[in-house]
Design an enzyme around this catalytic site. Structure first.
Site, PDB file in Angstrom:
ATOM      1  N   CYS A  54       0.964  -4.109  10.034  1.00  0.00           N
ATOM      2  CA  CYS A  54       2.085  -3.988   9.106  1.00  0.00           C
ATOM      3  C   CYS A  54       3.000  -5.194   9.257  1.00  0.00           C
ATOM      4  O   CYS A  54       3.418  -5.526  10.368  1.00  0.00           O
ATOM      5  CB  CYS A  54       2.843  -2.694   9.395  1.00  0.00           C
ATOM      6  SG  CYS A  54       4.298  -2.467   8.350  1.00  0.00           S
ATOM      7  N   CYS A  57       6.546  -3.855  10.819  1.00  0.00           N
ATOM      8  CA  CYS A  57       6.730  -3.357  12.188  1.00  0.00           C
ATOM      9  C   CYS A  57       5.620  -3.738  13.147  1.00  0.00           C
ATOM     10  O   CYS A  57       5.725  -3.461  14.349  1.00  0.00           O
ATOM     11  CB  CYS A  57       6.907  -1.839  12.186  1.00  0.00           C
ATOM     12  SG  CYS A  57       5.403  -0.924  11.778  1.00  0.00           S
ATOM     13  N   CYS A 103       2.865   2.767   5.713  1.00  0.00           N
ATOM     14  CA  CYS A 103       2.757   2.645   7.159  1.00  0.00           C
ATOM     15  C   CYS A 103       3.396   3.891   7.763  1.00  0.00           C
ATOM     16  O   CYS A 103       4.531   4.230   7.427  1.00  0.00           O
ATOM     17  CB  CYS A 103       3.463   1.388   7.636  1.00  0.00           C
ATOM     18  SG  CYS A 103       3.554   1.230   9.441  1.00  0.00           S
ATOM     19  N   CYS A 106       6.796   2.854   9.907  1.00  0.00           N
ATOM     20  CA  CYS A 106       8.055   2.374   9.320  1.00  0.00           C
ATOM     21  C   CYS A 106       8.211   2.721   7.841  1.00  0.00           C
ATOM     22  O   CYS A 106       9.188   2.327   7.224  1.00  0.00           O
ATOM     23  CB  CYS A 106       8.194   0.873   9.523  1.00  0.00           C
ATOM     24  SG  CYS A 106       7.068  -0.125   8.515  1.00  0.00           S
ATOM     25  N   CYS A 126      -6.593   0.261  -1.305  1.00  0.00           N
ATOM     26  CA  CYS A 126      -6.271  -0.957  -2.058  1.00  0.00           C
ATOM     27  C   CYS A 126      -4.871  -1.381  -1.610  1.00  0.00           C
ATOM     28  O   CYS A 126      -3.876  -0.767  -1.995  1.00  0.00           O
ATOM     29  CB  CYS A 126      -6.334  -0.643  -3.549  1.00  0.00           C
ATOM     30  SG  CYS A 126      -6.235  -2.085  -4.595  1.00  0.00           S
TER      31      CYS A 126
END
Length: 141
Positions: A54, A57, A103, A106, A126
């Site tokens: 991510c 984070c 995510c 976060c 995707c």
């Protein structure tokens, strides 16, 4: 893909903190649920082995082992690195019902998941490349 389940650390920041940390495009995609144009973002044509995390984070999300060429212009994966690294949410924007992927650590908007991917899962995650960071696998083994 591991099936280990463990509590995930939650990352919470103010809008201003996210704005300071991210580029304007990263902020738009991850915090405002935007989408990059196909074939323009990073990693849609990345071929190296490695790990995708991510951009907000640093949580591990996907690996190159689960990446495949979907022809859509966005990085596509058939599964996250672990089932609990992403969370699914009903998305009814654009007059269509889709499943948004965020995510789990976060709540960054990553993209969407569709049931038209390859085996073994049949899923196509995707993902906006702008929402990802990539670490290539070391060539030294």
């Amino acid at each position: 893909m591991s099936t280990t389940t463990r509590p995930r650390a939650r990352v919470t920041k103010s809008e201003e903190e996210w704005r300071r940390q991210l580029t304007p495009e990263q902020f738009y995609v991850t915090r405002q649920h935007g989408t990059e144009r196909p074939f323009t973002g990073p990693f849609w044509d990345e071929k190296r082995e490695g790990r995708y995390t991510c951009v907000c984070c640093g949580a591990p999300l996907f690996t190159s082992d689960a990446k495949f060429e979907s022809g859509t212009g966005w990085p596509s994966f058939w599964a996250p690195v672990e089932a609990d690294t992403v969370s699914a949410h009903d998305d009814r924007s654009w007059f269509v019902r889709r499943t948004e992927v965020r995510c789990a650590a976060c709540a960054a908007h990553l993209g969407h998941v569709f049931p038209d991917g390859p085996k073994p899962t049949g899923q196509r995650y995707c993902i906006n490349g702008t929402a990802l960071a990539f670490t290539p696998e070391s060539s030294e083994k």
